[in-house]
Design an enzyme around this catalytic site. Structure first.
Site, PDB file in Angstrom:
ATOM      1  N   HIS A  55       0.840  -1.205   0.000  1.00  0.00           N
ATOM      2  CA  HIS A  55       0.000   0.000   0.000  1.00  0.00           C
ATOM      3  C   HIS A  55       0.872   1.250   0.000  1.00  0.00           C
ATOM      4  CE1 HIS A  55       1.146  -0.814   4.154  1.00  0.00           C
ATOM      5  NE2 HIS A  55       0.994   0.478   4.378  1.00  0.00           N
TER       6      HIS A  55
ATOM      7  N   ASP B  57       1.019   5.075   1.868  1.00  0.00           N
ATOM      8  CA  ASP B  57       0.471   5.728   3.057  1.00  0.00           C
ATOM      9  C   ASP B  57      -0.127   7.072   2.657  1.00  0.00           C
ATOM     10  OD1 ASP B  57       1.308   3.676   4.690  1.00  0.00           O
ATOM     11  OD2 ASP B  57       3.187   4.672   5.263  1.00  0.00           O
TER      12      ASP B  57
ATOM     13  N   HIS C 288       4.750  -0.044  -0.080  1.00  0.00           N
ATOM     14  CA  HIS C 288       5.386  -1.007   0.829  1.00  0.00           C
ATOM     15  C   HIS C 288       4.371  -1.967   1.434  1.00  0.00           C
ATOM     16  CE1 HIS C 288       4.035   2.408   3.244  1.00  0.00           C
ATOM     17  NE2 HIS C 288       4.002   1.597   4.278  1.00  0.00           N
TER      18      HIS C 288
ATOM     19  N   ARG D 107       3.791  -8.875  17.436  1.00  0.00           N
ATOM     20  CA  ARG D 107       4.667  -7.762  17.078  1.00  0.00           C
ATOM     21  C   ARG D 107       3.875  -6.462  17.197  1.00  0.00           C
ATOM     22  NH1 ARG D 107       6.095  -5.845  11.115  1.00  0.00           N
ATOM     23  NH2 ARG D 107       7.578  -4.213  11.663  1.00  0.00           N
TER      24      ARG D 107
END
Ligand SMILES: *[C@@H]1O[C@H](CO)[C@@H](O)[C@H](O)[C@H]1NC(C)=O
Ligand SMILES: *[C@@H]1O[C@H](CO)[C@@H](O)[C@H](O)[C@H]1NC(C)=O
Ligand SMILES: *[C@@H]1O[C@H](CO)[C@@H](O)[C@H](O)[C@H]1NC(C)=O
Ligand SMILES: *[C@@H]1O[C@H](CO)[C@@H](O)[C@H](O)[C@H]1NC(C)=O
Length: 730
Positions: free
Chosen positions: A659, A661, A711, A721
């Site tokens: 995607h 940002d 990314h 995480r």
């Protein structure tokens, strides 16, 4: 008529060089200083030090006697002094003996015997008394005093100088009680014209020898000159030799006594800072003095866990320390409990008073003092309020070595002139700024300062607590707050409160605006206590990012730098888990504008936990400077639409599809550790086929948001995480 013979002898000085050498100047060896001191107070030690500095020969009368002569709080008094002087004079047969009689607790020498004797001779009388502006104790005697053209008209009994035979005459008919007024006795002699003449008495009207401070505060200034300091009387342009803080001028004599005669000068700095030390070096652990540390938690306070970490780091054998902990706040019970759980056994003893006991703060302070008073091994009580940030691990050792009955380390607040001491008091006993206050706070004057008020942290010798300060009402007063009442009692007992600013010791926190509704409330302190916040939460190598370019470029135009401490990461995760309202990860998201999220994650937004103002401040203070360094010419206001903590879990959402940002640039900080907390994870920039697959905890990735840096989040295959992400725009 022996006195006359001596006078005659001096007229023919050339024939009688022994009695009146150098055209009649009095040999210094003829001078004897007599003073009365029943106790070795701090004031007495100050007096002796100044006398020793000028090589005065001193005889102290009344040592070990109980003082019955009253004090300035309950005048009149002083007869005891007269009795002691009278009997001391009986032993003195030498007719040339010159006696200086002065008080001691509130007296300082500002020059030596030679100048004193010269000025005495210039007064052309056999006895010279100090002079006062104010008449005391009997105002009805005013008219009987001789008029003076210029200068002070009334007699002060706190200091006089004269030949022994004349002084004896003055005391001949004294038979008063110890509680009677010495001042009245001498005044009556002085106002009697015959006696004044036959004993040959005058007053030091213009303060050439004696400066009484009562009623004269405006006349006196410090005069610094060639490595020494004295007081100058600006009204008469004189340099008095003896400075007397009589009556209610104890604070002023304490102030002058921080300098006169040479304690601090521009040329030498502090000359007393290494005097009379109690060295601890070379001691076995078991030989260290036992100290009771009183810790007082009286309001919700940030960074209490840090307080206890610092306490643990004090360089002092813990088996010589006892802790008295008073905690009034249930909010802090877990912090105290955790500390004690792990460390109680390291200390010689611990006493805890918790909120459930309902003991008020003043009582708690007395109980703390008692813990030291009642233990014969205790040598010091070290009082530390929990809002103190004790940065200097040697503080306790340094204070003990300074060997004062009462000593406080100077504590500051970053960027303010606030400290834990006052340099002066207003007329009603509240704060006033002394002339040297700013210089002391800013470190232009470094030394030991006797001050009227100290708070937050101080060290007291146990024997002072057991003697002068043994009363349980130390904190009580009809008009003053407990801390001020305490200082006032300490002062009135003649105990000097010293502050040292020779080293830096630490700071005092602001406890204002401290909310207690979060799990880790300290995270919210970025505005109120920015220095502590930075120390706790910003990575120790962050400063190198800007200075030394401590920054990596793992992929084109992706910058990687340390920004958070492990504690910051831990607190952020725990805060979010504590809040617990993770998003469902669907496209519908009514937390955002439009209600539709194209690339949803399992996350919690900063505004959901009320952290957006603080987060913005963090971005502005710590991220914007890096942006400006790495993308020259781009200035960000660090505004962000979205900032959130993302949770990746194999059975929840393990990864994020490729995607862009919605940002100018993005900050992505790893909050936990690959290989320990989770396996897998990382981030891949597709255009460059470049991955960061071993993210570092506390390190931020910074990259452009649109166009170039398409990314994806790589899959987390085990564990959980966490990352914190914000889209900054512009
Ligand atoms: C005091 O006496 C010592 C030696 O006895 C001498 O070195 C010092 O200079 C004297 N101080 C003054 C102020 O006279
Ligand atoms: C007082 O003493 C001085 C010398 O010490 C002398 O010159 C003076 O005449 C005396 N005054 C009286 C009134 O005796
Ligand atoms: C900071 O940098 C130094 C040297 O570059 C390193 O040894 C140290 O571990 C770093 N500190 C942390 C907390 O990573
Ligand atoms: C991307 O990089 C990996 C190794 O890092 C390599 O195996 C792969 O072939 C590369 N893909 C492309 C499209 O260049």
């Amino acid at each position: 008529m022996r006195g006359v013979l001596v006078v005659l002898a001096c007229l023919f000085a050339s024939f009688s060089p022994l009695a009146c050498n150098q055209q009649g100047s009095i040999p210094e060896g003829d001078l004897l200083v007599l003073t009365v001191a029943t106790q070795e107070t701090d004031g007495f030690r100050r007096f002796l030090r100044s006398a020793k500095h000028f090589n005065y020969t001193i005889k102290v009368l009344g040592r070990g006697e109980t003082w019955k002569g009253g004090d300035y709080m309950s005048p009149p008094g002083g007869g005891q002094k007269v009795r002691l002087l009278k009997s001391a004079l009986e032993d003195i047969q030498d007719e040339n003996r010159v006696i200086l009689f002065v008080d001691s607790y509130d007296v300082i020498f500002s020059s030596g015997p030679r100048e004193l004797l010269k000025k005495f001779q210039q007064a052309k009388h056999r006895v010279v008394f100090s002079a006062e502006t104010l008449i005391w104790p009997d105002r009805h005697l005013e008219d009987k005093h001789p008029h003076v053209r210029e200068g002070k008209r009334f007699l002060g009994a706190g200091g006089f100088i004269g030949y022994a035979p004349n002084l004896k005459k003055m005391l001949l008919d004294w038979s008063g009680a110890d509680s009677e007024s010495d001042q009245l006795h001498f005044t009556k002699i002085y106002i009697n014209p015959e006696k004044r003449k036959s004993i040959n008495i005058t007053l030091d009207n213009k303060c050439r020898l004696f400066q009484n401070l009562h009623g004269a505060l405006d006349e006196v200034v410090l005069k610094f000159e060639d490595g020494r300091v004295r007081a100058r009387n600006v009204l008469y342009d004189t340099l008095p030799v003896i400075i007397h803080g009589n009556g209610p001028t104890k604070l002023q004599i304490n102030y002058l006594g921080n300098y006169i005669p040479n304690l601090w000068t521009f040329e030498t700095g502090c000359t007393i800072c290494n005097e009379n030390l109690r060295s601890l070096s070379g001691l076995q652990e078991s030989e260290y003095p036992v100290v009771v540390i009183g810790i007082f938690i009286q309001q919700p306070t940030p960074f209490v866990t840090v307080f206890f970490e610092r306490l643990l780091n004090l360089k002092y054998p813990k088996n010589r320390l006892q802790l008295f902990i008073y905690n009034q706040e249930s909010h802090h019970e877990p912090h105290v409990r955790t500390f004690l759980e792990y460390h109680e056994s390291e200390y010689q003893g611990v006493k805890l008073i918790g909120p459930e006991e309902g003991i008020d703060p003043v009582t708690s302070r007395n109980i703390g003092f008692d813990m030291c008073r009642d233990n014969i091994d205790c040598e010091y009580f070290f009082s530390v309020d929990v809002d103190v940030v004790l940065k200097n691990e040697d503080t306790l050792r340094i204070l003990i070595e300074l060997n004062k009955p009462f000593i406080a380390p100077m504590m500051t607040k970053p960027g303010l002139l606030w400290t834990n001491f006052w340099g002066a008091l207003s007329a009603d006993g509240y704060y006033a700024r002394s002339e040297d206050y700013v210089d002391i706070v800013q470190g232009h004057r470094v030394g030991l300062w006797n001050v009227p008020y100290v708070s937050h942290i101080f060290l007291m010798k146990a024997d002072v607590l057991r003697t002068d300060l043994k009363d349980p009402d130390l904190f009580e007063s009809a008009t003053l707050d407990p801390d001020m009442a305490f200082c006032s009692k300490v002062r009135n007992k003649g105990v000097f409160m010293f502050v040292t600013n020779v080293h830096t010791y630490g700071r005092v926190l602001s406890t204002e605006n401290y909310q207690t509704n979060h799990l880790h409330n300290d995270l919210w302190q970025v505005f109120e206590n920015p220095v502590e916040w930075e120390e706790r939460y910003i990575h120790e190598n962050y400063s190198k990012v800007l200075k030394d370019g401590f920054i990596e470029t793992p992929c084109p135009d992706v910058y990687w730098f340390p920004v958070f401490t492990d504690v910051a990461c831990k607190h952020l995760i725990e805060e979010m888990e504590h809040f617990g309202q993770w998003s469902g990860g669907g496209n519908t998201d009514n937390r955002i504008q439009g209600g539709y999220e194209n690339v949803p994650t399992i996350d919690i937004h900063m505004n959901q936990v009320g952290y957006e103002k603080e987060w913005h401040k963090f971005l502005l203070d710590y991220v914007a400077p890096v942006t400006e360094k790495m993308y020259p010419g781009y200035y960000t206001r660090a505004q962000f639409d979205l900032a959130f903590v993302v949770r990746y879990k194999p059975d929840e959402q393990p990864a994020l599809r490729p995607h862009h940002d919605a940002s100018t640039f993005t900050i992505n900080i790893a909050l936990n550790q690959v290989g320990i907390d989770y396996q897998g994870g990382g981030c891949r920039f597709l255009r460059y086929n470049c991955s960061i697959d071993a993210p570092r905890r506390g390190w931020a990735l910074m990259h452009p948001g649109r166009l170039t840096h398409y990314h994806e989040g790589l899959p987390t295959v085990e564990g959980v995480r966490y990352i914190v992400v914000s889209f900054v725009d512009p």
